[in-house]
Scaffold this motif. Structure first.
Motif, PDB file in Angstrom:
ATOM      1  N   LEU A 260      -8.099  -0.688  -5.520  1.00 47.34           N
ATOM      2  CA  LEU A 260      -6.859  -0.939  -4.795  1.00 47.34           C
ATOM      3  C   LEU A 260      -6.491   0.655  -4.615  1.00 47.34           C
ATOM      4  CD1 LEU A 260      -4.468  -2.428  -3.819  1.00 47.34           C
ATOM      5  CD2 LEU A 260      -3.481  -2.390  -6.175  1.00 47.34           C
ATOM      6  N   ALA A 261      -6.634   1.648  -5.370  1.00 51.22           N
ATOM      7  CA  ALA A 261      -6.414   3.074  -5.325  1.00 51.22           C
ATOM      8  C   ALA A 261      -7.068   3.360  -4.189  1.00 51.22           C
ATOM      9  CB  ALA A 261      -6.653   3.915  -6.545  1.00 51.22           C
ATOM     10  N   LEU A 262      -8.568   3.075  -4.142  1.00 55.04           N
ATOM     11  CA  LEU A 262      -9.321   3.527  -2.876  1.00 55.04           C
ATOM     12  C   LEU A 262      -9.033   3.051  -1.727  1.00 55.04           C
ATOM     13  CD1 LEU A 262     -12.817   3.169  -4.750  1.00 55.04           C
ATOM     14  CD2 LEU A 262     -11.523   5.352  -4.347  1.00 55.04           C
TER      15      LEU A 262
ATOM     16  N   VAL B 229      -4.311  -7.244  -8.380  1.00 54.20           N
ATOM     17  CA  VAL B 229      -5.205  -6.724  -9.344  1.00 54.20           C
ATOM     18  C   VAL B 229      -5.627  -7.745 -10.431  1.00 54.20           C
ATOM     19  CG1 VAL B 229      -5.603  -5.210 -11.473  1.00 54.20           C
ATOM     20  CG2 VAL B 229      -4.182  -4.354  -9.288  1.00 54.20           C
TER      21      VAL B 229
ATOM     22  N   GLN C 264      -4.116   5.504   3.907  1.00 49.23           N
ATOM     23  CA  GLN C 264      -3.372   6.596   4.005  1.00 49.23           C
ATOM     24  C   GLN C 264      -4.150   7.627   4.985  1.00 49.23           C
ATOM     25  OE1 GLN C 264      -0.456   7.039   3.345  1.00 49.23           O
ATOM     26  NE2 GLN C 264       0.265   6.099   1.644  1.00 49.23           N
TER      27      GLN C 264
ATOM     28  N   ILE D  40      -6.086   2.117  -0.883  1.00 52.03           N
ATOM     29  CA  ILE D  40      -4.610   3.020  -0.346  1.00 52.03           C
ATOM     30  C   ILE D  40      -4.994   4.369   0.045  1.00 52.03           C
ATOM     31  CG2 ILE D  40      -2.399   4.037  -1.231  1.00 52.03           C
ATOM     32  CD1 ILE D  40      -2.393   1.613  -3.319  1.00 52.03           C
ATOM     33  N   GLY D  41      -6.034   4.859  -0.232  1.00 52.23           N
ATOM     34  CA  GLY D  41      -6.389   6.271   0.013  1.00 52.23           C
ATOM     35  C   GLY D  41      -7.011   6.168   1.496  1.00 52.23           C
TER      36      GLY D  41
ATOM     37  N   PHE E 103      -8.985  -2.934 -14.752  1.00 53.14           N
ATOM     38  CA  PHE E 103      -9.033  -1.496 -14.105  1.00 53.14           C
ATOM     39  C   PHE E 103     -10.037  -1.319 -12.862  1.00 53.14           C
ATOM     40  CE2 PHE E 103     -13.164  -1.784 -16.948  1.00 53.14           C
ATOM     41  CZ  PHE E 103     -14.023  -0.943 -15.962  1.00 53.14           C
TER      42      PHE E 103
ATOM     43  N   GLY F  82       4.152   0.027  -3.268  1.00 50.25           N
ATOM     44  CA  GLY F  82       3.382  -0.460  -4.635  1.00 50.25           C
ATOM     45  C   GLY F  82       4.378  -1.749  -4.884  1.00 50.25           C
TER      46      GLY F  82
ATOM     47  N   LEU G 111      -7.913  -2.014 -10.031  1.00 45.74           N
ATOM     48  CA  LEU G 111      -6.777  -0.798 -10.037  1.00 45.74           C
ATOM     49  C   LEU G 111      -7.563   0.292  -9.029  1.00 45.74           C
ATOM     50  CD1 LEU G 111      -5.211  -0.620 -13.366  1.00 45.74           C
ATOM     51  CD2 LEU G 111      -3.819  -0.678 -11.393  1.00 45.74           C
ATOM     52  N   ILE G 112      -8.772   0.534  -9.587  1.00 42.02           N
ATOM     53  CA  ILE G 112      -9.441   1.314  -8.948  1.00 42.02           C
ATOM     54  C   ILE G 112      -9.792   1.315  -7.482  1.00 42.02           C
ATOM     55  CG2 ILE G 112     -11.621   2.704  -8.968  1.00 42.02           C
ATOM     56  CD1 ILE G 112     -11.253   2.834 -11.913  1.00 42.02           C
TER      57      ILE G 112
ATOM     58  N   LEU H 175       0.723  -1.123  -0.124  1.00 41.31           N
ATOM     59  CA  LEU H 175      -0.048  -0.145  -0.182  1.00 41.31           C
ATOM     60  C   LEU H 175       0.869   1.215  -0.050  1.00 41.31           C
ATOM     61  CD1 LEU H 175      -2.810  -0.728   2.564  1.00 41.31           C
ATOM     62  CD2 LEU H 175      -2.809  -1.364  -0.019  1.00 41.31           C
ATOM     63  N   VAL H 176       2.258   1.306   0.375  1.00 43.93           N
ATOM     64  CA  VAL H 176       2.788   2.431   0.602  1.00 43.93           C
ATOM     65  C   VAL H 176       3.981   2.327  -0.624  1.00 43.93           C
ATOM     66  CG1 VAL H 176       4.469   3.895   1.889  1.00 43.93           C
ATOM     67  CG2 VAL H 176       2.512   2.571   3.016  1.00 43.93           C
TER      68      VAL H 176
END
Lengths: 211, 194
Positions: free
Chosen positions: A183-185, A31, A191, A187-188, A177, A24, A180-181, A21-22
């Protein structure tokens, strides 16, 4: 007592520096394979075998291996464990190897493993290395399970193959995709939680200072 | 013709980074040191083309190994090691300046990453012919270069943008890659061609 405190401090350190998560590392299985919870558990087990064992065993000899040969040695050791890891993953279903496809042998070149190869810490004892790499594999397991849970529920309306009461499916959640999205959420969110935790600690420390 | 079709497929619809996320971590690291992108991609291309030729030859000579899905990945790794050793030997004995001057850590990373192994595993799984596997290997390397520049540009712009604190860094880069991946879906539909 001191050993316990050491373990707690290193656990917090590993969590804060989450390799996935930090930094990558090892993103591709999270994914590409995370369309069902069974896949997630199977690949996590294979990940544990193909990452933990080479890192711990080679930590005894890492200083004796010249720097330019470390990465190939680590990768070779990891791929040598692939048949065993594949057999273990196969325990979760007869078609598991087909559904994990090329991503199972690809674990042997994951970022966590290669990072240990070219940034070895000779000062760390073997059990500390073992603990750190185990924590990293566990974190991989947690992340891939969360993503898989959501994606399986969306794509098939099931969890671990058990149908959910709501039969609404979103097929596109199975595409790369969507992974990916999601995973991005995640990670957000991670954080955000990390920042909040840090602020809370600072507040507590300030209160203690005032008293 | 096959060579060209497979090379174009590997750059576009089968771009390893945006369809399978292969080599995304490496591209993110390279985005911090843009001057290393060209040497990194050049060594990656050499590795991909030579190891696909070598592994194809070995697997053609040993059909029993080719049929065994548990042993085949080992052949790919050994081919990669042979190319890496030849590369190091060239730098050491023939004093090739390009190899001698390269950062050794980056050299190892460009030779052993999921982008290279992923392309080799795909050629093996699909039982591609000799020309197709070279075309696919070359195309994958060019695809990585294109994707690395897209990631570099994205990172450069996202650093200066007003992104929410929680989404700064990796999260925003993954969203960016997700949008490109979604755009590629319009080319290949609901499942990858292979």
């Amino acid at each position: 007592m001191n050993k316990l405190r050491d373990i707690w401090a290193s656990l917090i350190g590993v969590l804060g520096e989450h390799p996935l998560l930090v930094r990558g590392f090892a993103l591709f299985p999270v994914v590409m394979v995370s369309t069902s919870l069974k896949n997630a558990v199977a690949i996590s087990l294979a990940f544990l075998i193909m990452t933990c064992i080479p890192v711990v065993v080679l930590s005894f000899f890492v200083e004796k291996i010249p720097g330019i040969f470390r990465t190939p040695v680590y990768v070779l050791f990891s791929i040598a464990l692939y048949p065993f890891a594949a057999w273990c993953a196969g325990l979760f279903g007869t078609d598991m190897l087909a559904s994990l496809g090329i991503y199972l042998p690809l674990i042997c070149v994951n970022g966590i493993l290669t990072d240990y190869a070219y940034k070895p810490d000779g000062s760390r004892k073997w059990w500390q290395t073992a603990f750190k790499v185990f924590c990293e594999c566990f974190e991989f397991f947690v992340v891939i399970c969360i993503i898989s849970l959501v994606r399986e529920a969306l794509v098939y309306a099931t969890v671990w193959g058990v149908p959910l009461p709501v039969r609404i499916t979103v097929r596109s959640a199975g595409l790369p995709f969507a992974g990916l999205i999601l995973l991005a959420l995640l990670i957000g969110a991670f954080q955000y939680a990390k920042t909040m935790w840090q602020r809370l600690r600072e507040k507590r420390a300030a209160k203690k200072g005032v008293k | 013709m096959d060579f060209l079709i497979y090379a174009i497929l590997a750059v576009t619809m089968q771009n390893g980074m945006f369809t399978r996320l292969l080599g995304f971590g490496e591209a993110m690291e390279l985005a911090d040191t843009p001057k290393d992108i060209w040497p990194f991609c050049l060594t990656l291309t050499v590795q991909m083309v030579l190891s696909s030729m070598l592994s194809w030859g070995v697997l053609a000579l040993l059909p029993a190994v080719n049929a065994n899905v548990y042993i085949r990945p080992l052949v790919y790794i050994l081919s990669m090691i042979v190319v890496y050793a030849a590369f190091l030997a060239l730098g050491h004995f023939a004093k090739v300046q390009f190899i001698k001057r390269q950062n050794k850590q980056l050299l190892a990373l460009s030779m052993f990453n999921c982008s290279v192994l992923g392309a080799l595993l795909l050629t093996g799984t699909l039982k591609m012919s000799f020309l197709r596997s070279i075309g696919f290997g070359l195309g994958s390397a060019v695809g990585f270069l294109v994707a690395a520049f897209i990631v570099l540009e994205g990172k450069r712009r996202l650093v200066t943008s007003q992104t929410a604190d929680s989404f700064k860094g990796l999260a925003s880069m993954l969203l960016y890659a997700g949008i490109i991946s979604m755009a590629l879906c319009t080319l290949y539909g609901t499942s990858l061609p292979f």
